[in-house]
Design an enzyme around this catalytic site. Structure first.
Site, PDB file in Angstrom:
ATOM      1  NE  ARG A  28      13.383  67.836  25.841  1.00  0.00           N
ATOM      2  CZ  ARG A  28      13.351  68.454  27.026  1.00  0.00           C
ATOM      3  NH1 ARG A  28      13.784  69.692  27.126  1.00  0.00           N
ATOM      4  NH2 ARG A  28      12.882  67.826  28.094  1.00  0.00           N
ATOM      5  N   GLY A  96      19.257  72.684  34.722  1.00  0.00           N
ATOM      6  CA  GLY A  96      18.827  71.292  34.851  1.00  0.00           C
ATOM      7  C   GLY A  96      18.967  70.509  33.567  1.00  0.00           C
ATOM      8  CG  ASP A 325       8.662  75.313  33.649  1.00  0.00           C
ATOM      9  OD1 ASP A 325       8.884  74.911  34.804  1.00  0.00           O
ATOM     10  OD2 ASP A 325       9.432  75.094  32.694  1.00  0.00           O
ATOM     11  CD  GLN A 352      10.392  72.833  38.432  1.00  0.00           C
ATOM     12  OE1 GLN A 352       9.504  73.602  38.753  1.00  0.00           O
ATOM     13  NE2 GLN A 352      10.430  72.241  37.246  1.00  0.00           N
ATOM     14  NE  ARG A 356      10.451  77.566  39.310  1.00  0.00           N
ATOM     15  CZ  ARG A 356      10.708  77.268  38.035  1.00  0.00           C
ATOM     16  NH1 ARG A 356       9.986  76.344  37.408  1.00  0.00           N
ATOM     17  NH2 ARG A 356      11.680  77.893  37.390  1.00  0.00           N
TER      18      ARG A 356
END
Length: 672
Positions: A28, A96, A325, A352, A356
């Site tokens: 970011r 991603g 996560d 993802q 998962r």
């Protein structure tokens, strides 16, 4: 490395772990810095596959990004929203953040044409919500496979702004990407988005505010002003330590008890939503967490492991949708828990890096656990006795090319299930951790050694550095044979990578091709005698292939590339674990940055040198004609991991000392 056997702890946790920078914040901050007009240094940045992909994409779009891996910093000179390059081909791997952020970033160009693709796994991940919104904003897409997926070509016309409905339930990165691009739209942008997970969006908005753009938020709506430019809060911006990575060490504290400090995290407000996992561990699992100004201190008592299956039939429910996560960390700890657990709110994690929920269910069942899998949840019934029975047979964990699967089960593998310190769990493809935490297993190994150390004949690591023909390898091989150490010649690592790159005609300056090439390499080790030999995709390179004139001429250029050094650094650090697994009493590794970068905490650091004439003569005796002076100059002046003498190294000038004399000096220093 194809697999790694995890060494159990024999004592409670003890030590200190410096976490890498947050991937989410690094990428970011890279986007905000690229959109700014003021140069900025991002300190404490993460260097991993995902952040390298992001940096490479920015460079391909004309944004200068300078990396200094030794000080973990990235310096960016932004464009103020004016994308310099009008046409480019961008490969986003399986990142991603890079996939969504770079697509929105490139869409700001008023007349651009950009070709995007990703790894096979990325081609399956959701992009539709972002691409439809960008199409509404004026972009046009040509899909070269499945509609709304990679690969595609995007023809851009800038962003119009105005009201925009956005579908981001599949990934909050879709909303974050458009939020960060919105200040450079033609009109203010009002985004409406239902069913988006808030934690990472809140992180994005908080970071944007720090960089001078305030978005107004109501329920499911975000208003972003235009004609604004991001301005970094200072010339040097520090990236927070990775709170998701912290979850593995919180899990270790629960599994073993003891004390562990995590510098880089603090008691103030952190931007990362995954800090919620720490609160969960405090409130539900008895972990004591002290948050200081510069450090977290973890304390816990070892859990009582029940020898019989849990009799409870009702699972305790934990909603982890906003910090998902970390659900894998808790799931991997489940065999140690006193009661069943149901982790819910995690349906989106099926899309993802891998599915998962399915991955964790598969591997937990392999460990003898009873698992109930639902679309949105995972319920686990602990059975430590079943785990112990499986451990007696040995268990190999598949990682599904997912870094978090690897690290989560790595934590479980440190539990001394068999009670005698015998390793029982193997992690396949541990280097998949390069996506966010390249050094995880080497850090885990070092922490295990620190916690288990009880004095006596400790395993020793000897770092030997020096320029070309300084006698590093011959000295190290001799010491290894005398002391029953394993020898690693890191020069062979760089020669092997160079030879493989030359075979595929990949030039050092071709960043994208080099990234893809390095990601495709599977590094392994074969031990022959006292020597550890590198394997590339299962094959040992021929010695003659590593000493050709072409390799001699190019190896310094390839070895100077930050992405190459990073790709082999984690592998090199893991060689200490390989040596221990093979019963050696120590590791001696030679190269040019062993004592300064690879093993800065080595028990002994040696720097070998000799006068130029002696070294040139030795080189000639080896049949090599490359210039010693040129090699020294390139090695000493490269930006990443330059050849230099470590502050605490013992310097040995062997110009007039026979090999046997040098070897004896090293042995005397090793065993004073």
């Amino acid at each position: 490395m194809e697999s790694i056997s995890v060494q159990p702890f024999s004592r409670p946790l003890a030590g200190r772990v410096t976490l890498p920078g947050s991937k989410s914040l690094t990428n970011r901050a890279l986007m905000l810095a690229a959109l700014s007009v003021q140069p900025v240094k991002l300190a404490g940045a993460l260097f991993s596959r995902d952040t390298r992909i992001m940096s490479t994409c920015l460079r391909q779009l004309g944004i200068p990004v300078e990396a200094n891996e030794q000080e973990t910093s990235l310096t960016v000179r932004g464009c103020g929203g004016q994308i310099p390059v009008a046409e480019a081909t961008l490969h986003v791997g399986n990142a991603g953040t890079a996939a969504r952020f770079m697509t929105a970033f490139a869409a700001l160009h008023p007349q651009g044409r950009f070709h995007f693709d990703g790894d096979p796994a990325m081609r399956e991940r959701p992009m539709q919500g972002l691409l439809q919104a960008l199409e509404d904003q004026g972009a046009h897409f040509e899909f070269h496979g499945q509609t709304w997926h990679f690969p595609f070509t995007m023809v851009t016309a800038g962003l119009k702004g105005g009201e925009q409905v956005l579908q981001a339930s599949a990934s909050s990165q879709i909303l974050s990407a458009l939020l960060m691009a919105a200040p450079y739209a033609a009109e203010p942008m009002q985004l409406r988005c239902d069913n988006v997970r808030p934690a990472f969006v809140e992180m994005t908005c908080a970071l944007m505010q720090q960089w001078g753009v305030v978005s107004r938020t109501t329920e499911n709506e975000w208003f972003v002003p235009n004609n604004r430019s991001f301005q970094p809060p200072a010339d040097r911006v520090t990236i927070e330590a990775d709170a998701t990575a912290a979850s593995y060490f919180l899990g270790l504290a629960y599994a073993h008890g003891g004390r562990l400090s995590l510098p880089g995290l603090h008691g103030g407000r952190l931007l990362q939503g995954d800090v919620a996992f720490a609160q969960l561990m405090e409130e539900s699992f008895g972990l004591q967490l002290t948050k200081g100004d510069h450090c977290w201190l973890l304390q816990a008592s070892p859990p009582r492991l029940e020898p019989t299956p849990c009799s409870a039939s009702v699972a305790k429910r934990y909603f982890m949708g906003t910090f998902s996560d970390t659900f894998l960390t808790l799931a991997a700890l489940a065999p140690l828990l006193p009661e069943p657990i149901c982790i819910h709110g995690i349906a989106h994690t099926r899309k993802q890096e891998t599915d998962r929920i399915r991955a964790m269910a598969n591997e937990l069942q392999k460990l003898g656990q009873t698992v109930q899998e639902q679309d949105d949840s995972l319920t686990i019934f602990p059975d430590f006795q079943a785990l112990k029975e499986k451990a007696r047979q040995g268990v190999s964990i598949e990682t599904y090319d997912d870094h978090r699967v690897a690290m989560s089960f790595g934590v479980l593998g440190t539990v001394d299930v068999l009670g005698d310190g015998t390793p029982w769990l193997t992690i396949n493809d541990p280097l998949t951790c390069g996506k966010t935490y390249p050094d995880f297993f080497s850090v885990l190994q070092q922490l295990t050694a620190t916690s288990n150390r009880q004095g006596g004949a400790d395993f020793k690591v000897i770092a030997v550095d020096g320029g070309a023909a300084s006698g590093k390898s011959s000295t190290s091989r001799a010491v290894a044979e005398i002391c029953h150490f394993m020898h690693v010649d890191t020069g062979a690592h760089y020669r092997a990578v160079t030879a493989a790159a030359l075979q595929q005609a990949i030039e050092p300056r071709e960043d994208e091709l080099m990234l893809r090439f390095l990601a495709s390499l599977k590094l392994g080790t074969v031990v022959q005698g006292h020597s550890a030999l590198i394997t590339l995709n299962g094959k040992i390179p021929e010695g003659s292939e590593l000493r050709t004139a072409a390799v001699n001429a190019a190896v310094s250029d390839y070895a100077a590339l930050p992405m190459v050094r990073s790709a082999v650094k984690s592998y090199q650090r893991l060689q200490a674990k390989v040596a221990q697994d093979h019963g050696f009493t120590g590791l001696i590794m030679d190269g040019r940055d062993i004592g300064t970068v690879i093993f800065p905490d080595a028990h002994l650091k040696i720097y070998l040198t000799a006068d130029a004439a002696k070294r040139a003569a030795r080189r000639a005796d080896e049949g090599q004609a490359d210039s010693i002076a040129n090699r020294d100059n390139r090695d000493s002046n490269r930006a990443t991991a330059p050849l230099q003498v470590a502050d605490d190294a013992r310097v040995i000038d062997n110009s007039n000392i026979p090999l046997a004399g040098v070897v004896q000096q090293v042995i005397d220093l090793t065993f004073p």
